[in-house]
Scaffold this active site. Structure first.
Site, PDB file in Angstrom:
ATOM      1  N   HIS A 188      -5.893  -6.537  13.464  1.00  0.00           N
ATOM      2  CA  HIS A 188      -7.317  -6.629  13.341  1.00  0.00           C
ATOM      3  C   HIS A 188      -7.910  -7.116  14.682  1.00  0.00           C
ATOM      4  O   HIS A 188      -9.071  -7.332  14.625  1.00  0.00           O
ATOM      5  CB  HIS A 188      -7.517  -7.793  12.135  1.00  0.00           C
ATOM      6  CG  HIS A 188      -7.399  -6.922  10.635  1.00  0.00           C
ATOM      7  ND1 HIS A 188      -6.831  -5.582  10.702  1.00  0.00           N
ATOM      8  CD2 HIS A 188      -7.466  -7.454   9.241  1.00  0.00           C
ATOM      9  CE1 HIS A 188      -6.790  -5.266   9.253  1.00  0.00           C
ATOM     10  NE2 HIS A 188      -7.235  -6.483   8.691  1.00  0.00           N
ATOM     11  N   SER A 236       0.903  -1.200  -0.055  1.00  0.00           N
ATOM     12  CA  SER A 236       0.049  -0.144  -0.185  1.00  0.00           C
ATOM     13  C   SER A 236       0.915   1.241   0.007  1.00  0.00           C
ATOM     14  O   SER A 236       0.684   2.436  -0.773  1.00  0.00           O
ATOM     15  CB  SER A 236      -0.797  -0.030   1.120  1.00  0.00           C
ATOM     16  OG  SER A 236      -0.290  -0.419   2.315  1.00  0.00           O
ATOM     17  N   SER A 260       1.663   1.134  17.152  1.00  0.00           N
ATOM     18  CA  SER A 260       1.066   2.377  16.597  1.00  0.00           C
ATOM     19  C   SER A 260       0.457   3.209  17.768  1.00  0.00           C
ATOM     20  O   SER A 260       0.665   4.416  17.568  1.00  0.00           O
ATOM     21  CB  SER A 260      -0.183   1.577  15.803  1.00  0.00           C
ATOM     22  OG  SER A 260      -1.163   2.567  15.659  1.00  0.00           O
TER      23      SER A 260
HETATM   24  N1  SAH Z   1      -0.878  -2.017   4.241  1.00  0.00           N
HETATM   25  C1  SAH Z   1      -0.023  -3.408   4.062  1.00  0.00           C
HETATM   26  C2  SAH Z   1      -0.562  -4.657   4.926  1.00  0.00           C
HETATM   27  C3  SAH Z   1      -0.579  -4.331   6.383  1.00  0.00           C
HETATM   28  S1  SAH Z   1      -0.739  -5.837   7.397  1.00  0.00           S
HETATM   29  C4  SAH Z   1      -0.021  -3.893   2.586  1.00  0.00           C
HETATM   30  O1  SAH Z   1      -0.550  -3.232   1.769  1.00  0.00           O
HETATM   31  O2  SAH Z   1       0.552  -5.052   2.216  1.00  0.00           O
HETATM   32  C5  SAH Z   1      -0.798  -5.353   9.045  1.00  0.00           C
HETATM   33  C6  SAH Z   1       0.473  -4.719   9.645  1.00  0.00           C
HETATM   34  O3  SAH Z   1       0.323  -4.245  10.682  1.00  0.00           O
HETATM   35  C7  SAH Z   1       1.538  -5.873   9.812  1.00  0.00           C
HETATM   36  O4  SAH Z   1       2.752  -5.780   9.419  1.00  0.00           O
HETATM   37  C8  SAH Z   1       1.761  -5.901  11.317  1.00  0.00           C
HETATM   38  O5  SAH Z   1       2.971  -5.935  11.987  1.00  0.00           O
HETATM   39  C9  SAH Z   1       1.187  -4.510  11.535  1.00  0.00           C
HETATM   40  N2  SAH Z   1       0.607  -4.325  13.174  1.00  0.00           N
HETATM   41  C10 SAH Z   1      -0.231  -5.069  13.757  1.00  0.00           C
HETATM   42  N3  SAH Z   1      -0.496  -4.330  14.825  1.00  0.00           N
HETATM   43  C11 SAH Z   1       0.289  -3.290  15.013  1.00  0.00           C
HETATM   44  C12 SAH Z   1       0.603  -2.421  16.150  1.00  0.00           C
HETATM   45  N4  SAH Z   1      -0.231  -2.531  17.201  1.00  0.00           N
HETATM   46  N5  SAH Z   1       1.438  -1.213  15.991  1.00  0.00           N
HETATM   47  C13 SAH Z   1       1.949  -1.363  14.765  1.00  0.00           C
HETATM   48  N6  SAH Z   1       1.724  -2.214  13.855  1.00  0.00           N
HETATM   49  C14 SAH Z   1       1.107  -3.263  13.688  1.00  0.00           C
HETATM   50 MG    MG Z   2      -5.373  -5.072   5.263  1.00  0.00          MG
END
Ligand code: SAH
Ligand code: MG
Length: 205
Positions: free
Chosen positions: A137, A45, A117
């Site tokens: 998620h 993305s 995050s």
């Molecule tokens: N946008 C990406 C997909 C993201 S997948 C694409 O287009 O391919 C979700 C990501 O969120 C993962 O890499 C995971 O490490 C991250 N993630 C999940 N929980 C998180 C948190 N609490 N803080 C930071 N990153 C997190």
């Molecule tokens: Mg997604």
């Protein structure tokens, strides 16, 4: 939209039509200030968003702890064995993100922020023209992302949420719950839907 590299060469599950929508929205928003995404993974993305930001001389921040979400851990549906770091005994996706940004010549336009995050959000002060939420998620993570980041969207700016599935049979509920919370807050209005992506605009006041 012309991408510098083939998005199929980047690990990840983002649908090309959704990627095209992200490009279009970021291209629109970034004239007003920097964009930010939560959930970099390997940069699929970020390739769409970052290319749009670069086209207008703007900037994208992309936040991830790079240890993977629940559903990406070994034994789960979305696990990719290449992302496992045996020395650390955890997932490690930062090198894949760096590789994507280098190949796409986006290193001056996409700034990786490595950390949780909620922690980054707590110390953030720069108003953002667009935030794309695509992180964890689980309900706890999704809610923390919404609570931590939504107020950083400037009035007139965009909040995009991925994996919004009103029907629980299509996917997990938490992204849908935060989408509903954003609308219920009356601070956001829905502008557009592309597959599981929703685009909201921040209202004034
Ligand atoms: N946008 C990406 C997909 C993201 S997948 C694409 O287009 O391919 C979700 C990501 O969120 C993962 O890499 C995971 O490490 C991250 N993630 C999940 N929980 C998180 C948190 N609490 N803080 C930071 N990153 C997190
Ligand atoms: Mg997604």
């Amino acid at each position: 939209m012309k991408l510098p590299i083939d998005p199929a060469s980047v690990k990840g599950f983002l649908d090309p039509e959704e990627g095209g929508a992200l490009y279009r929205w970021a291209h629109d928003a970034v004239a007003w200030g920097p964009c930010l995404e939560v959930g970099s993974y390997c940069g699929k993305s970020a390739l769409y968003l970052g290319t749009a930001c670069k086209a207008r001389g703007g900037l994208l921040f992309t936040v991830d702890h790079h240890r993977g979400s629940e559903e990406m851990q070994p034994g789960w549906e979305h696990h990719d064995a290449e992302t496992w770091d045996p020395r650390a005994g955890t997932m490690e996706t930062l090198p894949f993100l760096r590789d994507t940004l280098r190949r796409a010549q986006l290193e001056d336009h996409v700034i990786p922020v490595v950390g949780r995050s909620a922690t980054v959000a707590r110390h953030w002060h720069t108003p953002l023209s667009m935030i794309f939420i695509d992180g964890g998620h689980a309900m706890e993570q999704a809610l923390a992302d919404y609570r931590g980041w939504a107020h950083h969207v400037m009035p007139g700016g965009y909040l995009a949420i991925h994996d919004v599935f009103p029907n629980p049979e299509d996917g997990g509920r938490p992204p849908f719950e935060i989408y509903k919370a954003a609308l219920a807050s009356r601070l956001f209005r829905e502008l557009e839907q592309v597959k599981s992506l929703r685009l909201l605009v921040r209202l004034a006041g």
